[in-house]
Design a protein around this motif. Structure first.
Motif, short mmCIF file in Angstrom:
data_model
loop_
_atom_site.label_atom_id
_atom_site.label_comp_id
_atom_site.label_asym_id
_atom_site.label_seq_id
_atom_site.Cartn_x
_atom_site.Cartn_y
_atom_site.Cartn_z
N UNK A 139 0.72 -1.36 0.58
CA UNK A 139 0.19 0.13 -0.53
C UNK A 139 1.54 1.45 -0.16
N UNK A 140 2.27 1.41 0.67
CA UNK A 140 2.93 2.40 0.84
C UNK A 140 3.36 2.56 -0.42
N UNK A 141 3.84 1.84 -1.28
CA UNK A 141 4.65 1.74 -2.59
C UNK A 141 4.06 1.53 -3.25
N UNK A 142 2.70 1.64 -3.39
CA UNK A 142 2.39 1.21 -4.82
C UNK A 142 2.46 2.36 -6.03
N UNK A 143 3.01 3.55 -5.97
CA UNK A 143 3.96 4.52 -7.02
C UNK A 143 4.42 3.89 -7.78
N UNK A 149 17.16 2.75 -17.30
CA UNK A 149 17.33 4.09 -17.60
C UNK A 149 18.04 4.08 -18.88
N UNK A 150 17.04 5.34 -19.65
CA UNK A 150 17.71 5.57 -21.07
C UNK A 150 18.89 6.17 -20.10
N UNK A 168 14.15 8.87 -11.77
CA UNK A 168 14.33 8.26 -10.80
C UNK A 168 13.08 8.52 -10.02
N UNK A 169 12.38 9.85 -10.14
CA UNK A 169 11.03 10.49 -9.83
C UNK A 169 9.62 9.75 -9.74
N UNK A 170 10.07 8.88 -10.95
CA UNK A 170 8.63 8.35 -11.75
C UNK A 170 8.40 6.66 -11.18
N UNK A 171 9.72 6.05 -10.83
CA UNK A 171 10.02 4.22 -11.21
C UNK A 171 10.89 4.08 -10.03
#
Length: 268
Positions: free
Chosen positions: A43-47, A68-69, A110-113
Motif C-alpha cells: 500500500x505504501x509503495x503502490x506508486x 534508464x535511457x 527516478x522520480x517516477x519509478x
C-alpha cells in the motif's frame, strides 16, 4: 565477492551454491505475519510498483525491464546481479569508484519509478554502507540495515517488497569484520549480564549463532560468519522466497565485508 568460479558465471537457473541448504520450517504464523507486512508495504509503495509488469519479462541483454535511457542494461538474473556487485567492490577497493547513476537525467527518471537489481540486508555500522562498498548509485540497491543484520517482521516485509513487488533477483546478507552487535551478544552471554534497553533484543536474536568452539576474538569473528548463515537460512526458509529460488529467479547469498582490505567475499 568472487565471481570467477563456475558457480557464479552465466544466467538463467541459479546454481546450487546460490540456494544453499534451506530449512523446511517456516510455519503458518510466520507466513501470515509476512503477508500482513507485505500488505502494508504494498500500500505504501503502490506508486513505485505501478510501472512494473505483473510478471517479469524474459531478460535479454539490452532490454532489461527498468533500464534508464543512457545507462548500461540492468542485471536481470541472480548471476548478473552478483557479477555487478563484485565488479563494484573491485572498483571500491582499488580506489577507482565510478559513483554511477547520479546525473540530473538519472535523478529525473527516478522520480517516477525505481528498478533496483539487488536487496542488501546489512548492519547499521557506519563503516559499511552498501552503496559505497559495491560502488552503486541511485536506484541500484534496496538496502535494509539493522544491527547485526537482525531479522524482524519489518525487515522481512521490506525484503519481501523488493523481491515480490519489484522483482529483484538477488538478496545479499552482508555481515562484516569487527561487528559491534555480534561482540555485544557474545560478551553478554559470557558474562551473564543483560544489555540496556532494546539492545538485549539484538543479542537474543544473534545468540543462536554464537560459536562455542572458539575463544576471545576468534569466537566473535566466527560468530559473524555464523550469524550471516543463520539470517540467510531464515530468509531462504520463507516459502515465497523459496519458490523463486527453486526456479532460478532469485538467489539469497551470505557475504562478509573486511574492514582491513575493503573486500567482500561469500560466506558459504
Amino acid at each position: 565477492m568472487n565471481t570467477d568460479s563456475p558457480a557464479h558465471r552465466g544466467a538463467g537457473r541459479a546454481p546450487h551454491p546460490f540456494a544453499g541448504p534451506r530449512p523446511t520450517t517456516g510455519g503458518p504464523v510466520r507466513r501470515t505475519l509476512l503477508r500482513t507486512a507485505l500488505t502494508g508495504a504494498a500500500a505504501l509503495g503502490a506508486g513505485l510498483a505501478a510501472t512494473r509488469p505483473a510478471t517479469a519479462a524474459p531478460h535479454t541483454p539490452g532490454n532489461t525491464p527498468g533500464n534508464t535511457p543512457g545507462t548500461a542494461p540492468r542485471p536481470g538474473t541472480p548471476g548478473e546481479a552478483l557479477a555487478e556487485l563484485a565488479a563494484g567492490n573491485r572498483r571500491w577497493r582499488a580506489f577507482r569508484e565510478r559513483h554511477p547513476h547520479e546525473t540530473p537525467e538519472i535523478r529525473r527518471a527516478l522520480t517516477t519509478a525505481q528498478h533496483p537489481f539487488a536487496v542488501v540486508l546489512g548492519c547499521i555500522d557506519s563503516r559499511v554502507p552498501p552503496e559505497l562498498v559495491f560502488d552503486q548509485g541511485l536506484g541500484d540497491l534496496m538496502t535494509v540495515r539493522t544491527a547485526g543484520e537482525v531479522l524482524d517482521e519489518a525487515v522481512l516485509g521490506s525484503v519481501a517488497y523488493g523481491v515480490l513487488e519489484l522483482g529483484i533477483p538477488l538478496v545479499v546478507v552482508l555481515g562484516h569484520q569487527s561487528c559491534g552487535a555480534v561482540r555485544a551478544a557474545v560478551e553478554a552471554e559470557e558474562s551473564g549480564g543483560r544489555l540496556p534497553a532494546h539492545i538485549q533484543y539484538l543479542a537474543d536474536q544473534i545468540s543462536p549463532a554464537i560459536d562455542h568452539g572458539k575463544e576471545g576474538d576468534a569466537r566473535i569473528d566466527a560468530t559473524v560468519d555464523a550469524n550471516v548463515r543463520l539470517v540467510r537460512s531464515r530468509l531462504a526458509a520463507e516459502p515465497d522466497f523459496a519458490a523463486k529460488v527453486d526456479t532460478g529467479r532469485l538467489a539469497i547469498v551470505g557475504a562478509r565485508y573486511e574492514l582491513t582490505s575493503q573486500a567482500v567475499h561469500r560466506v558459504a
